[in-house]
Design an enzyme around this catalytic site. Sequence first.
Site, PDB file in Angstrom:
ATOM      1  N   ASP A   1      11.865  22.695 -41.351  1.00 19.32           N
ATOM      2  CA  ASP A   1      11.903  21.027 -42.266  1.00 19.32           C
ATOM      3  C   ASP A   1      11.751  20.001 -42.077  1.00 19.32           C
ATOM      4  O   ASP A   1      12.793  19.405 -40.845  1.00 19.32           O
ATOM      5  CB  ASP A   1      13.941  21.074 -41.845  1.00 19.32           C
ATOM      6  CG  ASP A   1      14.850  20.583 -42.837  1.00 19.32           C
ATOM      7  OD1 ASP A   1      14.479  19.119 -43.019  1.00 19.32           O
ATOM      8  OD2 ASP A   1      15.211  20.980 -44.087  1.00 19.32           O
TER       9      ASP A   1
ATOM     10  N   HIS B   1      10.725  19.259 -46.976  1.00 19.70           N
ATOM     11  CA  HIS B   1      12.323  19.510 -47.421  1.00 19.70           C
ATOM     12  C   HIS B   1      12.395  19.178 -48.645  1.00 19.70           C
ATOM     13  O   HIS B   1      12.287  18.608 -49.551  1.00 19.70           O
ATOM     14  CB  HIS B   1      13.307  17.790 -46.724  1.00 19.70           C
ATOM     15  CG  HIS B   1      14.500  17.473 -46.532  1.00 19.70           C
ATOM     16  ND1 HIS B   1      15.281  18.563 -45.426  1.00 19.70           N
ATOM     17  CD2 HIS B   1      15.483  17.175 -46.900  1.00 19.70           C
ATOM     18  CE1 HIS B   1      16.550  18.464 -46.089  1.00 19.70           C
ATOM     19  NE2 HIS B   1      16.592  17.671 -47.168  1.00 19.70           N
TER      20      HIS B   1
ATOM     21  N   SER C   1      19.272  19.599 -50.045  1.00 18.04           N
ATOM     22  CA  SER C   1      19.756  18.088 -48.607  1.00 18.04           C
ATOM     23  C   SER C   1      20.664  18.392 -48.775  1.00 18.04           C
ATOM     24  O   SER C   1      21.353  19.555 -48.613  1.00 18.04           O
ATOM     25  CB  SER C   1      19.518  17.145 -48.842  1.00 18.04           C
ATOM     26  OG  SER C   1      19.136  16.351 -47.106  1.00 18.04           O
TER      27      SER C   1
END
Length: 393
Positions: A271, A339, A175
């Site tokens: 995502d 994610h 991330s």
Amino acid sequence: MMIRKTCLWLCVILIGSLRVMRTYGFYVNITYLESAVDIGAVCLDGSPPAYHWNMGSGAGINNWLVHIEGGGWCNNVSTCLARSLTRLGSSKQMMEQVAFSGILHDEPQYNPDFYNWNKIKVRYCDGASFTGDVENVDPETNLHFRGARIFSAVIEDLLAKGMINAENAILSGCSAGGLASILHCDKFKAFFPASTTVKCLADAGYFINSKDLFGKRRLEAFYDDVVNIHGSAKSLPPSCTSKMNNSLCFFPENVVQEIETPLFVTNAAYDSWQIKNAVAPGVVDPHGKWHDCKMDIEQCSSDQIETIQEFRLEFIRALDGFFGTSSPRGMFINSCYAHCQTEIQETWYMSDSPMLSNKTIAEAVGDWFYDRSAFEEIDCPYPCDKTCHNRIF
């Protein structure tokens, strides 16, 4: 008698939980880098940076994986103050131990290519993907925007503890940490002698400049605030900032062409963070029509599916320049609603993990790193991939 039975069942549950934890991960103690305080390399609240280190062994003792924790960004005094009271802005709020799993696991059956490496998880406490560097500190807020200093201080500390002798080294992250692994990729390589094989891996860090449901580029405006308050411009590639607004250089699509170090990107084409926060954030969905869809892609209406299919196409277009360099690149772009997939055992390397071309993410990354074979795969559109783990972790 009843008490004895209850205690027995509790013991069985506890032992079972420990066995499951050992399978899917294990706990590693924290290291506070107190010496960094003297050079101002500190978290938002002025506390020292921190990392967790699981030492390598055997043939992997001179191999190093530095993995950067994720956790979004803060873009103004208010959000950064709030963040400074949490583990994402203060080492005082961090747990003494964190679980290592997936790419951080230490057993070959769960992490075949990197299990015996030195593995470090760098805690994320600056709120700008380790790019900020503002000298002055407002005495009223006591906010320190020093992420770039933290990155350098942590790497230099690890070098002094043996990483300078690395045969192989990877900078990875998830991330916001995945974005950091892209932005700092060449800088990371520059710390090592030419004899070290250095590569970078970005997991769910390929954020794109997409439009929300109303056609506004919300993430670009947000990044503009992040870059301004953290003083991030000086940490971003000059090859990018000389051509466009600084905030645009927070988007990987605008910087990857200039990165010289080998880079691998693994990302879900759908995502979940970007769809939840950039495409359909609550501010453009006041009646919560997207709530169920954002939590479970199978609950999306046909119109919502059409919107996220458009996001996927935009995401793929943003990858166009990814191979515009001579350095070996790789990608694993699956059509899952997810994610971060490298830190989680079930999506990294298990019997039912997501696959492309009959390879898990772990196998694809390992083949790419060790030059066994190239891997550059983009999945077919949802819902064709039946190996996906479409859920929010």
